[in-house]
Design a protein around this motif. Structure first.
Motif, mmCIF file in Angstrom:
data_model
loop_
_atom_site.group_PDB
_atom_site.id
_atom_site.type_symbol
_atom_site.label_atom_id
_atom_site.label_comp_id
_atom_site.label_asym_id
_atom_site.label_seq_id
_atom_site.Cartn_x
_atom_site.Cartn_y
_atom_site.Cartn_z
ATOM 1 N N VAL A 97 0.858 -1.186 0.000
ATOM 2 C CA VAL A 97 0.000 0.000 0.000
ATOM 3 C C VAL A 97 0.898 1.241 0.000
ATOM 4 N N GLN A 98 0.289 2.395 -0.272
ATOM 5 C CA GLN A 98 1.083 3.623 -0.398
ATOM 6 C C GLN A 98 1.721 4.040 0.920
ATOM 7 N N LEU B 108 -2.272 -3.750 11.682
ATOM 8 C CA LEU B 108 -1.622 -2.632 12.382
ATOM 9 C C LEU B 108 -0.947 -1.673 11.404
ATOM 10 N N GLU B 109 -0.300 -2.219 10.380
ATOM 11 C CA GLU B 109 0.403 -1.354 9.423
ATOM 12 C C GLU B 109 -0.564 -0.537 8.570
ATOM 13 N N ARG B 110 -1.755 -1.086 8.323
ATOM 14 C CA ARG B 110 -2.649 -0.462 7.343
ATOM 15 C C ARG B 110 -3.924 0.121 7.939
ATOM 16 N N GLU C 189 -11.268 -4.300 8.834
ATOM 17 C CA GLU C 189 -11.633 -4.340 7.413
ATOM 18 C C GLU C 189 -10.444 -4.784 6.558
ATOM 19 N N VAL C 190 -9.257 -4.298 6.905
ATOM 20 C CA VAL C 190 -8.035 -4.697 6.195
ATOM 21 C C VAL C 190 -7.821 -6.205 6.334
ATOM 22 N N MET C 191 -7.913 -6.691 7.567
ATOM 23 C CA MET C 191 -7.625 -8.102 7.853
ATOM 24 C C MET C 191 -8.629 -9.034 7.190
ATOM 25 N N THR C 192 -9.909 -8.682 7.241
ATOM 26 C CA THR C 192 -10.920 -9.575 6.655
ATOM 27 C C THR C 192 -10.833 -9.574 5.126
#
Length: 367
Positions: free
Chosen positions: A10-11, A65-67, A76-79
């Motif tokens: 990701v950016q 954690l990073e995103r 939401e990132v993890m799922t």
């Protein structure tokens, strides 16, 4: 590059502090510079285990954690990554694969969530009050806040749910006959819940440290093979003007370890004493994996292990050392109280050196 998979970058990523097995990329638990905290536990479910290499639950902890700038965003990132890439691969640095699915606790200054998974399927529950603990069990029943779009159809098609009446994620996806490790975890889950309820309404950092040190409940495990490897307690003030403070032991068995405070500020002094060594020929990265072993103990770990041996050899001297270490911990907790009450305003450079200084002080006591 995660532990086994390479995924799209990701950016922008957040700064993170992680407590992790040294051989892999992810983390068992950690925090980011937005005050988001995530931790995971292994579970076994009706969904088949994926021995094929995919994302580990520990990779998902770090990716969240990073995103994620909030607990909800991390969820939401993890799922999304779980649905896309799946979870699988060995979770232990040994030739014989050790594979499991995962449950997660996520929290920030304002919200807390429980996320439980079975293969690529998942259910999440927002924790609105009180306390919550996890312990190698699916525990989300019918109170589901968010879920995988195909979750109920999967349960219905497999005959785990009739398709009528109340849907319980734990009931549908838990194994009918659970492995011995999960059976034992039921008592630990109940004991953790009771310990938290005993302190309901006045849970402090010290309360959580004492619970993590509780051996009778099985929360603090000191047997070889599955010893409690690291412990973390975070204080997340609702007031954004106050910093979040994260306490890490960085050594096993919290009943004989020191919780040391870490605060995100600019210019944090690195603590190489708690970074494990790296290896050019790392058996975790060579295919086939884990055909040899290396000594991954960091410097604080080595000194701590020597101190534990002393405690067992010379109990009287060991108790004196433990008393000294507890006083070091109390200094950190007093500093936390003063910081949150506004009675002290440490300079940013003091906070930048805080964790390093505590590690150095602990190492001096060991010598």
């Amino acid at each position: 590059q995660c532990t086994y998979l390479q995924i799209e970058q990701v950016q922008r990523t957040h700064a993170v502090v992680l407590s992790r097995p040294a051989w892999l990329w992810g983390a068992e638990m950690g925090a980011n510079d937005c005050g988001v905290c995530v931790g995971n536990e292994g579970v076994w479910t009706r969904e088949p285990l994926g021995e094929a290499e995919a994302l580990l639950g520990m990779d998902l902890v770090r990716l969240g954690l990073e995103r994620g700038s909030s607990a909800r965003e991390a969820l939401e990132v993890m799922t999304a990554l779980l649905e896309r890439h799946g979870q699988g691969g060995s979770c232990k640095e040994e030739p014989v694969p050790f594979v499991y699915h995962n449950t997660f606790l996520l929290a920030d200054r304002a919200e807390a969530w429980l996320l439980e998974t079975a293969g690529r399927y998942w259910a999440a529950q927002r924790i609105r009050e009180g306390s919550r603990n996890i312990s190698n069990q699916l525990s989300i029943g019918s109170d589901i806040t968010a879920e995988h779009a195909g979750l109920r159809e999967r349960a219905r098609s497999q005959g785990w749910w009739s398709g009528h009446g109340e849907f319980s994620f734990a009931r549908a996806f838990s194994l009918e006959e659970q492995p011995p490790r999960m059976e034992a975890a039921k008592a630990r889950l109940r004991a953790g819940r009771e310990l938290l309820q005993r302190h309901a309404g006045h849970i402090t950092a010290e309360t959580l440290m004492s619970i993590l040190r509780d051996k009778d409940s099985g929360i603090c495990v000191d047997s070889e093979g599955f010893r409690t490897a690291g412990s973390m307690v975070s204080v997340l003030p609702r007031d954004p003007a106050l910093p979040c403070v994260h306490f890490f032991t960085a050594t096993p068995d919290p009943s004989r370890s020191v919780f040391k405070p870490f605060v995100f500020v600019a210019g944090i002094k690195p603590a190489p004493q708690v970074r494990s060594p790296t290896f050019l020929q790392d058996p975790a990265r060579q295919i086939p994996r884990f055909r040899s072993s290396v000594d991954r103990r960091h410097e604080l770990y080595r000194r701590h292990q020597a101190a534990l041996e002393l405690m067992e050899r010379d109990p009287e001297r060991g108790q004196r050392l433990l008393g000294t270490l507890r006083e070091l911990e109390q200094q950190g907790l007093r500093g936390l109280r003063e910081l949150l009450e506004g009675t002290v305003s440490p300079r940013p450079e003091e906070l930048a050196d805080l964790f390093f200084d505590c590690v150095e002080a602990e190492m001096k006591f060991y010598t």
